[in-house]
Design an enzyme around this catalytic site. Structure first.
Site, mmCIF file in Angstrom:
data_model
loop_
_atom_site.group_PDB
_atom_site.id
_atom_site.type_symbol
_atom_site.label_atom_id
_atom_site.label_comp_id
_atom_site.label_asym_id
_atom_site.label_seq_id
_atom_site.Cartn_x
_atom_site.Cartn_y
_atom_site.Cartn_z
ATOM 1 N N HIS A 10 -3.141 -16.263 -7.439
ATOM 2 C CA HIS A 10 -1.931 -16.005 -6.647
ATOM 3 C C HIS A 10 -1.286 -14.700 -7.113
ATOM 4 O O HIS A 10 -1.232 -14.402 -8.295
ATOM 5 C CB HIS A 10 -0.953 -17.177 -6.687
ATOM 6 C CG HIS A 10 -0.515 -17.587 -8.058
ATOM 7 N ND1 HIS A 10 0.485 -16.939 -8.741
ATOM 8 C CD2 HIS A 10 -0.943 -18.573 -8.856
ATOM 9 C CE1 HIS A 10 0.664 -17.523 -9.894
ATOM 10 N NE2 HIS A 10 -0.193 -18.516 -10.014
ATOM 11 N N ARG A 92 0.872 6.669 3.205
ATOM 12 C CA ARG A 92 -0.562 6.800 2.931
ATOM 13 C C ARG A 92 -0.905 6.870 1.445
ATOM 14 O O ARG A 92 -1.731 6.116 0.954
ATOM 15 C CB ARG A 92 -1.083 8.050 3.652
ATOM 16 C CG ARG A 92 -2.533 8.356 3.415
ATOM 17 C CD ARG A 92 -2.903 9.629 4.140
ATOM 18 N NE ARG A 92 -4.237 10.058 3.790
ATOM 19 C CZ ARG A 92 -4.703 11.267 4.022
ATOM 20 N NH1 ARG A 92 -3.941 12.171 4.610
ATOM 21 N NH2 ARG A 92 -5.926 11.582 3.678
ATOM 22 N N TYR A 114 -5.443 4.074 11.281
ATOM 23 C CA TYR A 114 -4.529 3.324 10.425
ATOM 24 C C TYR A 114 -4.871 1.830 10.440
ATOM 25 O O TYR A 114 -3.996 0.974 10.459
ATOM 26 C CB TYR A 114 -3.058 3.563 10.810
ATOM 27 C CG TYR A 114 -2.656 5.007 10.711
ATOM 28 C CD1 TYR A 114 -2.552 5.626 9.467
ATOM 29 C CD2 TYR A 114 -2.416 5.770 11.844
ATOM 30 C CE1 TYR A 114 -2.190 6.963 9.362
ATOM 31 C CE2 TYR A 114 -2.062 7.104 11.753
ATOM 32 C CZ TYR A 114 -1.955 7.695 10.515
ATOM 33 O OH TYR A 114 -1.605 9.012 10.414
ATOM 34 N N ASN A 116 -5.948 -0.071 8.113
ATOM 35 C CA ASN A 116 -6.017 -0.574 6.735
ATOM 36 C C ASN A 116 -4.920 -1.597 6.499
ATOM 37 O O ASN A 116 -3.776 -1.399 6.910
ATOM 38 C CB ASN A 116 -5.837 0.586 5.743
ATOM 39 C CG ASN A 116 -6.833 1.683 5.992
ATOM 40 O OD1 ASN A 116 -8.027 1.484 5.926
ATOM 41 N ND2 ASN A 116 -6.342 2.873 6.307
#
Length: 127
Positions: A10, A92, A114, A116
């Protein structure tokens, strides 16, 4: 990928990147899923990865100044995850720094700009 998801604890984070992300530059543990869209990976992870409930569990790269995001990318990721909560947007280079600390990076075949995303693992509930 199943092994990596099981190894994560976790609070650990995993990057699911687009096909152009410099994963090997930023992380020693890189898995390749060439030809598989990030949304397909996210949908596959959905029953296997509990998202963190104590911090924003979904982070996406923000557009660079002067560029724009395609809202359809976030929408398809939300749908794949079944997630309606907050998504943190990260500049970024800050995203790259965070990827260095991630448990692993999965390079997908995603071609969306983009495309990601970082997921923060939560505590698996007891059934």
């Amino acid at each position: 990928m199943l092994k990596v998801l099981c190894e994560m604890g976790h609070g650990d984070e995993i990057v699911i990147s687009d096909a152009h992300f410099p994963g090997h530059t930023f992380n020693a543990k890189v898995l390749r899923a060439d030809g598989v869209g990030a949304d397909a990976l996210l949908a596959g992870f959905r029953p296997l990865l509990e998202l963190d409930s104590y911090a924003t569990p979904v982070i996406m790269m923000d557009a660079v100044p002067g560029d724009t995001l395609d809202p359809a990318v976030e929408a398809k990721y939300r749908a794949a995850l079944g997630y309606g909560g907050e998504i943190e947007r990260m500049e970024r280079y800050a995203f790259y720094e965070r990827a260095k600390k991630a448990y692993a990076v999965i390079l997908s075949g995603e071609t969306a700009k983009y495309g990601n995303i970082i997921l923060k693992k939560g505590v698996t509930p007891i059934a």
